[in-house]
Enzyme design. Structure first.
Site, PDB file in Angstrom:
ATOM      1  N   TYR A   1      -8.657   8.737  10.517  1.00  0.00           N
ATOM      2  CA  TYR A   1      -8.207   9.002  11.891  1.00  0.00           C
ATOM      3  C   TYR A   1      -9.044  10.064  12.595  1.00  0.00           C
ATOM      4  CZ  TYR A   1      -4.312   6.093  10.561  1.00  0.00           C
ATOM      5  OH  TYR A   1      -3.560   5.029  10.132  1.00  0.00           O
TER       6      TYR A   1
ATOM      7  N   ILE B   1      -7.920   1.340  10.297  1.00  0.00           N
ATOM      8  CA  ILE B   1      -8.968   2.351  10.201  1.00  0.00           C
ATOM      9  C   ILE B   1     -10.198   1.780   9.492  1.00  0.00           C
ATOM     10  CG2 ILE B   1      -7.398   4.334  10.336  1.00  0.00           C
ATOM     11  CD1 ILE B   1      -7.623   4.603   7.274  1.00  0.00           C
TER      12      ILE B   1
ATOM     13  N   TYR C   1       0.824  -1.204   0.000  1.00  0.00           N
ATOM     14  CA  TYR C   1       0.000   0.000   0.000  1.00  0.00           C
ATOM     15  C   TYR C   1       0.861   1.259   0.000  1.00  0.00           C
ATOM     16  CZ  TYR C   1       1.205   0.468   4.922  1.00  0.00           C
ATOM     17  OH  TYR C   1       1.898   0.615   6.085  1.00  0.00           O
TER      18      TYR C   1
ATOM     19  N   ASP D   1       2.985   7.149   4.256  1.00  0.00           N
ATOM     20  CA  ASP D   1       3.366   5.776   4.573  1.00  0.00           C
ATOM     21  C   ASP D   1       3.311   4.950   3.296  1.00  0.00           C
ATOM     22  OD1 ASP D   1       4.098   3.536   6.035  1.00  0.00           O
ATOM     23  OD2 ASP D   1       2.110   3.208   6.892  1.00  0.00           O
TER      24      ASP D   1
END
Length: 159
Positions: free
Chosen positions: A134, A108, A80, A91
């Site tokens: 988030y 999440i 990812y 990330d």
């Protein structure tokens, strides 16, 4: 030398104050993040390749898969890349050179919902509203409160 030191200190202090004021003036607030995310997702939803779930999760299929689809209680192995809506990467398993494996119900909500739509071998791009990401807390220094996120996800294996 005392005058030189005083002058140098004054210049340094002025630069520091100027930088601080500049940083505060250009800070993004949670309210600005929320508004930017809503506007981005509204515009994104107009694209013919974008699908939207009842929760507000948006996705597009990059490559269809042919393997198993995971349940929320399964572990998955994925590659990812995550970015903010302005394209800043925060990330990436690709950057680390190794896929990640984790329980799908420990991430999440946007991931838990979205990855269940995939089959092994698939690549999807997910556009995740802040409340499925988030939320008001954000995550670390790169994901502010109320930030919508984009994830490119390749489902490698369901376990």
């Amino acid at each position: 030398m005392s005058k030189l030191y005083t002058r140098a200190f004054s210049i340094f202090a002025a630069l520091l104050i100027g930088f601080t004021v500049f940083s505060i003036a250009n800070a993004t607030t949670p309210e600005e993040n929320k508004a930017a995310g809503i506007a981005f997702l509204a515009e994104n939803a107009k694209k013919p390749t974008i699908k939207t779930t009842p929760s507000g999760l948006q996705y597009e299929i990059v490559t269809e898969g042919a393997g198993a689809s995971p349940a929320a209680t399964d572990s998955v192995t994925v590659h990812y890349k995550g970015t903010t809506i302005d394209g800043a990467e925060f990330d990436s398993s690709y950057s680390r050179g190794a896929p990640a494996t984790f329980p799908l119900n420990r991430v999440i909500a946007g991931w838990t919902e979205g990855v269940q739509l995939m089959k092994e071998g698939a690549k999807y791009r997910f556009y995740i509203p802040a409340e499925l990401a988030y939320g008001t807390r954000g995550a670390g220094p790169k994901i502010g409160p109320n930030s919508a996120l984009i994830f490119d996800i390749e489902l490698i294996k369901v376990e």
